[in-house]
Design a protein around this motif. Structure first.
Motif, short mmCIF file in Angstrom:
data_model
loop_
_atom_site.label_atom_id
_atom_site.label_comp_id
_atom_site.label_asym_id
_atom_site.label_seq_id
_atom_site.Cartn_x
_atom_site.Cartn_y
_atom_site.Cartn_z
N ASP A 174 38.95 18.36 25.39
CA ASP A 174 38.44 17.70 26.60
C ASP A 174 37.01 17.25 26.42
OD1 ASP A 174 40.82 17.99 28.12
OD2 ASP A 174 40.32 20.08 28.51
N ALA A 175 36.19 18.06 25.75
CA ALA A 175 34.80 17.68 25.52
C ALA A 175 34.70 16.40 24.71
CB ALA A 175 34.06 18.81 24.81
N ALA A 176 35.70 16.13 23.87
CA ALA A 176 35.69 14.90 23.06
C ALA A 176 35.73 13.66 23.94
CB ALA A 176 36.87 14.90 22.09
N PRO A 193 36.53 25.01 19.64
CA PRO A 193 35.19 25.23 20.19
C PRO A 193 34.51 26.48 19.64
CG PRO A 193 36.87 25.65 21.86
CD PRO A 193 37.55 25.01 20.70
N TYR A 194 35.29 27.44 19.15
CA TYR A 194 34.71 28.68 18.64
C TYR A 194 34.06 28.48 17.26
CZ TYR A 194 36.92 31.04 22.54
OH TYR A 194 37.26 31.43 23.81
N GLN A 195 34.25 27.29 16.67
CA GLN A 195 33.63 26.98 15.39
C GLN A 195 32.43 26.05 15.54
OE1 GLN A 195 34.75 28.55 12.66
NE2 GLN A 195 36.28 29.54 13.99
N VAL A 196 31.96 25.84 16.76
CA VAL A 196 30.91 24.87 17.01
C VAL A 196 29.55 25.34 16.46
CG1 VAL A 196 30.30 25.82 19.28
CG2 VAL A 196 29.86 23.41 18.79
N ASP A 197 28.76 24.38 16.00
CA ASP A 197 27.38 24.63 15.58
C ASP A 197 26.49 23.82 16.54
OD1 ASP A 197 24.90 24.89 14.49
OD2 ASP A 197 25.47 24.29 12.46
N VAL A 198 25.80 24.51 17.44
CA VAL A 198 25.02 23.83 18.47
C VAL A 198 23.70 23.28 17.94
CG1 VAL A 198 26.04 25.11 20.38
CG2 VAL A 198 24.02 26.03 19.21
N ASN A 199 23.45 23.44 16.65
CA ASN A 199 22.21 22.94 16.06
C ASN A 199 22.40 21.64 15.28
OD1 ASN A 199 20.00 25.24 16.38
ND2 ASN A 199 21.96 26.24 15.96
N LEU A 200 23.63 21.11 15.26
CA LEU A 200 23.89 19.90 14.47
C LEU A 200 23.38 18.64 15.15
CD1 LEU A 200 27.50 20.44 13.06
CD2 LEU A 200 25.36 20.36 11.78
N THR A 204 25.37 18.57 22.67
CA THR A 204 26.62 19.23 22.31
C THR A 204 27.44 19.50 23.57
OG1 THR A 204 25.54 20.33 20.44
CG2 THR A 204 27.68 21.18 21.12
N PHE A 205 28.66 18.98 23.59
CA PHE A 205 29.59 19.23 24.70
C PHE A 205 30.66 20.21 24.21
CE2 PHE A 205 28.78 14.73 26.54
CZ PHE A 205 27.61 15.19 27.13
N ILE A 206 30.92 21.24 25.01
CA ILE A 206 31.90 22.27 24.63
C ILE A 206 32.87 22.47 25.79
CG2 ILE A 206 32.24 24.66 23.91
CD1 ILE A 206 29.29 24.64 22.98
N SER A 207 34.16 22.39 25.52
CA SER A 207 35.18 22.65 26.55
C SER A 207 36.04 23.84 26.12
CB SER A 207 36.06 21.41 26.78
OG SER A 207 36.68 21.00 25.57
N ALA A 214 31.64 36.52 25.97
CA ALA A 214 31.14 36.82 24.62
C ALA A 214 30.77 35.52 23.89
CB ALA A 214 32.18 37.60 23.84
N PHE A 215 31.59 34.49 24.06
CA PHE A 215 31.29 33.20 23.44
C PHE A 215 30.02 32.61 24.03
CE2 PHE A 215 31.53 28.57 23.74
CZ PHE A 215 31.65 28.21 22.40
#
Length: 384
Positions: A174-176, A193-200, A204-207, A214-215
């Motif tokens: 959905d974030a896509a 989404p559990y493999q996302v790198d928020v520093n790239l 950054t959109f995450i769904s 915990a995530f």
């Protein structure tokens, strides 16, 4: 008699206006403040079913930690259909205008199961982390042809113009939709989404499919310095129609209640207001949205009062929404019964030549009819 009614009406109107102004003045303290500049990266996380459950366990969660620091609100996610779905909400966020694709889902009473929301197609990988929605041109043609055109992809195009070093990443199907530009291309796409790198990327959109504290804690721990973080629930999906929690934390964001000029309600914002907030990061290049307005914050000195207040607003509107149907049926059912009683009384009194009773029945019928006519305007004024 007429003069007395004019005086009563005038007094009622003046009293109502005075009470409204006084109540508005009380609610407006302290005054709302605009959100300051957002110089750092932006991270947006949406999880259907997210709530501020007020329990000892919930108060130690990452969401509550965010809420104690940032601005909190109850958000309406309703789009072109009564029931909001994640795929359509992310498209709305991207365009800054309420829009939809695929099938619309109708609202249903809380006791009935909700219709299934449409599932967004998975974007096609292009290599080097990029991906593209192959049907994007067709989708844009559909959303732009409506009475209120929706330029899906406008947000990502503005935040990461072609040829610049900036990028918009998406994690989750959905974030896509929200991270795609006007050509349907996502700069960096991670299906899981559990493999996302928020520093790239800068944005950054995450769904997520469901809330995962915990995530969220891991995202907060790995977020780059001076990042602005938005966490909320962007759609009803499998749950009932309701307001959804949203938290904004970052540089220039005071702790308190979110609001906007589009709602004029302390503690309540729209999904398109989040779009306006994100568009504002482009400065003078930001587009003017037809409905969404930038976020405002009413500062609060209490760490938990904004959370509790936004929860009260959400609960109150849930109760109101559930009561509308039964109230209308009960009210007009009672009106019809009373009108029948009044008419029957007038007819009976006329046949028995009971003039006083006939007049009384006429007055009673007129009073019931006037009450029925006044109800819609009265309830509108109360809500106003």
């Amino acid at each position: 008699m007429l003069r007395r009614w004019i005086l009563i009406t005038a007094f009622t109107v003046v009293a109502y206006l005075a009470a409204s102004i006084a109540w508005s003045a009380v609610q407006a303290r302290p005054p709302v403040q605009p959100v300051g500049d957002q110089p750092g990266p932006l991270i947006v996380v949406s999880a259907p079913g997210l709530t501020f459950d007020d329990t000892p366990q919930a108060r130690t969660s990452a969401l509550w930690d965010l809420a104690r620091e940032g601005a909190v609100g109850a958000m309406t996610t309703r789009g072109l259909s009564d029931h909001s779905c994640s795929a359509q909400s992310w498209l709305t966020l991207s365009a800054g205008v309420r829009t939809t694709l695929w099938k619309s889902v109708r609202a249903v009473p809380g006791s009935l199961p909700t219709q299934a929301c449409p599932v967004a197609p998975e974007p096609t990988a292009l290599g080097s982390g990029m991906a593209k929605h192959l049907q994007w041109t067709k989708w844009r043609t559909t959303t732009l042809s409506r009475t209120q055109p929706a330029n899906i992809g406008a947000l990502a195009t503005l935040l990461a113009p072609s040829g610049s070093s900036k990028c918009v990443a998406a994690a989750g199907r959905d974030a896509a939709l929200g991270a795609a530009d006007t050509n349907g291309v996502i700069s960096n796409y991670t299906p899981d989404p559990y493999q996302v790198d928020v520093n790239l990327c800068d944005v950054t959109f995450i769904s997520l499919d469901r809330p995962d504290d915990a995530f969220l804690r891991r995202i907060l721990d790995s977020a780059p310095p001076r990042a602005t973080i938005i966490v909320g629930s962007f759609a009803d999906d499998a749950g009932p129609e309701r307001l959804h929690p949203v938290v904004v934390v970052g540089p220039g964001v005071q702790h308190g209640l979110l609001t906007s000029a589009s709602t004029r309600q302390r503690g309540m914002v729209q999904l398109v207001d989040l779009s306006a907030f994100m568009f504002s990061r482009a400065g003078t290049k930001a587009v003017n949205l037809p409905e969404g307005r930038n976020l405002l914050v009413q500062p609060s000195g209490s760490p938990t009062a904004p959370v509790l207040r936004s929860g009260e607003i959400s609960h109150a509107l849930q109760v109101q929404h559930a009561a509308v149907g039964p109230f209308l049926i009960g009210f007009y059912g009672a009106v019809i019964m009373l009108l029948l009683v009044g008419v029957a009384g007038a007819i009976l009194a006329a046949r028995l030549s009971m003039e006083k009773q006939r007049q009384a029945a006429h007055h009673f019928t007129a009073f019931v009819a006037a009450t029925a006519v006044a109800m819609p305007v009265s309830t509108w004024l109360v809500n106003l």
